[in-house]
Structures are given as C-alpha cells and as structure tokens.
Design an enzyme around this catalytic site. Structure first.
Site, PDB file in Angstrom:
ATOM      1  N   ALA A  24       0.709  -0.997   0.020  1.00  0.00           N
ATOM      2  CA  ALA A  24      -0.236   0.107  -0.797  1.00  0.00           C
ATOM      3  C   ALA A  24       0.563   1.206  -0.238  1.00  0.00           C
ATOM      4  O   ALA A  24       0.327   1.901  -0.600  1.00  0.00           O
ATOM      5  CB  ALA A  24      -1.387  -0.031   1.268  1.00  0.00           C
ATOM      6  N   GLU A  25       1.811   1.935   1.274  1.00  0.00           N
ATOM      7  CA  GLU A  25       2.868   2.687   1.125  1.00  0.00           C
ATOM      8  C   GLU A  25       4.177   2.137   0.968  1.00  0.00           C
ATOM      9  O   GLU A  25       4.311   1.075   1.520  1.00  0.00           O
ATOM     10  CB  GLU A  25       2.760   3.264   1.732  1.00  0.00           C
ATOM     11  CG  GLU A  25       1.356   4.318   1.255  1.00  0.00           C
ATOM     12  CD  GLU A  25       0.414   3.936   1.732  1.00  0.00           C
ATOM     13  OE1 GLU A  25      -0.820   4.900   1.774  1.00  0.00           O
ATOM     14  OE2 GLU A  25      -0.382   3.297   2.474  1.00  0.00           O
ATOM     15  N   THR A  26       5.689   3.089   0.490  1.00  0.00           N
ATOM     16  CA  THR A  26       6.496   2.657   0.746  1.00  0.00           C
ATOM     17  C   THR A  26       7.015   4.111   1.195  1.00  0.00           C
ATOM     18  O   THR A  26       6.844   5.041   0.829  1.00  0.00           O
ATOM     19  CB  THR A  26       7.641   1.749  -0.300  1.00  0.00           C
ATOM     20  OG1 THR A  26       6.829   0.895  -1.268  1.00  0.00           O
ATOM     21  CG2 THR A  26       8.780   2.353   0.072  1.00  0.00           C
ATOM     22  N   HIS A  85       0.540   4.465   8.520  1.00  0.00           N
ATOM     23  CA  HIS A  85       1.374   2.849   8.601  1.00  0.00           C
ATOM     24  C   HIS A  85       2.558   3.252   7.854  1.00  0.00           C
ATOM     25  O   HIS A  85       3.437   2.082   8.844  1.00  0.00           O
ATOM     26  CB  HIS A  85       0.075   1.826   8.268  1.00  0.00           C
ATOM     27  CG  HIS A  85       0.880   1.181   6.771  1.00  0.00           C
ATOM     28  ND1 HIS A  85      -0.076   1.658   6.089  1.00  0.00           N
ATOM     29  CD2 HIS A  85       1.668   0.744   5.907  1.00  0.00           C
ATOM     30  CE1 HIS A  85       0.493   1.663   4.922  1.00  0.00           C
ATOM     31  NE2 HIS A  85       1.045   0.551   4.570  1.00  0.00           N
TER      32      HIS A  85
END
Length: 270
Positions: free
Chosen positions: A44-46, A76
């Site tokens: 979802a995110e880096t 997160h």
C-alpha cells in the site's frame, strides 16, 4: 541500500498493514526512481526517509508512495519507519518527521508500542452522493468530507455486520473522492476490545482495500469520540489482515498508537 518490509498496527507477522521502508544515506533521488521502487515493493505504501541536519524542527525527512502515486499522509508507513529507526538504533527517543503534512512526531514506549502525533482531520457533513450506496453496496446513514490531508469520503453505516460484508464496485467508488472511501460502524460487542470498525477502499491511489489505515483514524477518532463521548478509543479495521489502532483525540491533533513487526530485510540492488 537496505530495504525492509514491516507489518504495522499489529504485534504479529503477516497481519496489520505491510509497508516498505528505505532509509536513505542522502537526499531523496528523483521522483521517478522513488515511484519505481514503490511499484516494485507493491505494498500500500513504501516510505523513504533520510536524516536531516541537527538543530532544525525535524530529525528525518519522510515521503510515502503507493504503487501508483505519492500521498500527503500515511500512518502505517510512518509507524513502520519509526519502528525501523528504533530497532536498528538509527534514532533513539521521539523522532520528528518533516512531511507534506507538516512535522509528525513518533514516540516509542517501553512496552514496544509507538504513538504517532498527527493532525486531526476536519470533518464536514455532506449529503451522501447519488449512486454511492450502489457503488459501496450499502446505504450510508451519514457522510463527511475529511479535508485535504486525507481526501476521503467518510460513510457511516448502520452496523458492524454491514461493514464486514461490503463487496464494493471499486471502479464506481473512484468517482466519489480524491483518495477513496472510509466505511465505518459501531462495534457490535465493545467487550471484544474495540469501539468501532472500519474498512478503507482507495482505488484512486492504486489500493483496492487498505489493510489498516492510520491516516483514516484521524477522521474516525473525532467522529466516534463525539458520538461515544470519549476521547480515547480503539478502532478495528476489519480487512482480511485486520489491525487495531488506539486513538486519543487532542483537539487539532490525534494520537495513534500501535505496534509493528519487521518481517523481511534485504538489499536493494537496482
């Protein structure tokens, strides 16, 4: 360059929300390289962070990318980055991140949890848009715009079972907000240790369903605090991976507390 995959808002591996974390030796490379790495990680995110000179208002610069785009706020992946900084010894004590959403502070506790200090989302009541019930698969009772940092439409549903049963038309949902939809309802049984449930669908940034969304809880906290009459609450994000976010509403700031677990560590070769 070391790359880590960290499961955030959970105390066990293979739950919560996984994020890629890269601590850079120097300033951020060009945006195309950051975006390509995030696409390769495909979570979802880096998060990408580099140390800042001492004496300033922040200790580290931090940016977040989904597989499709850069985002203005991510809970997160911030928790995951703080976890990496503390478990590797790269930083001790509270860490101040310079981000597109201002300076965000992450404070570790002796029990291993980390508390994030984020801006509270401004909630503006709006009429549920025409067609959103069909796209979501449930009739919202009320709706709220969550402001520019998040860019979501918050939809309050009747009960927990309805939230858990959602099977939305993601393509249709993309028309209703900048990032996506937060669907929420009260906990069916608060004795299980949570006060409300949520699910988050973000098709506009390349995420069909986000497992656990810290930033969404900056909007969920003020709504449920007002409705339930308490400033300290626990939210359960009822995605297949699931995770809990402890919230503490402090006016214009919301504290988000959770844990994280590093599950993969490797080396970026490209």
């Amino acid at each position: 360059m070391r790359i880590r995959i960290v499961d955030a808002f959970t105390d066990r591996p293979f739950a919560g929300n996984p994020a890629g974390v890269l601590l850079l030796d120097d300033a951020f490379p060009d945006d195309d390289r950051l975006q390509n790495i995030a696409l390769e990680v495909n979570h979802a995110e880096t998060a990408f962070a580099h140390r800042l000179p001492g004496g300033g208002e922040a200790d580290w610069a931090l940016r977040w990318f989904t597989p499709a785009t850069e985002v203005a706020m991510c809970g997160h992946a911030t928790l995951a980055t703080a976890h990496v900084l503390h478990t590797t010894g790269a930083h001790t004590g509270p860490v101040r991140f310079a981000t597109r959403s201002g300076v965000l502070v992450a404070t570790p506790a002796e029990d291993g949890s980390i508390t994030l200090d984020f801006p509270t989302a401004p909630l503006t009541p709006v009429a549920p848009p025409a067609g959103v019930a069909e796209a979501l698969g449930a009739e919202p009772l009320t709706a709220f715009d969550t402001g520019p940092n998040i860019g979501d439409l918050l939809l309050v549903l009747g009960d927990e079972k309805t939230v858990r049963a959602l099977r939305p038309d993601l393509k249709a949902l993309a028309a209703y907000s900048e990032r996506g939809i937060i669907a929420t309802a009260p906990a069916e049984n608060p004795e299980l240790g949570y006060d409300f449930v949520s699910r988050c669908f973000f098709p506009n940034v390349g995420i069909d369903e986000d497992p656990v969304t810290g930033s969404a809880h900056t909007a969920l906290a003020p709504y449920w605090s007002q409705r339930l009459g308490r400033t300290t609450l626990t939210g359960l994000q009822a995605s297949p991976r699931s995770g809990r976010v402890h919230t503490d509403l402090r006016g214009e700031r919301t504290l988000l507390t959770g844990r994280a677990v590093t599950v993969i560590e490797g080396e970026l070769l490209a």
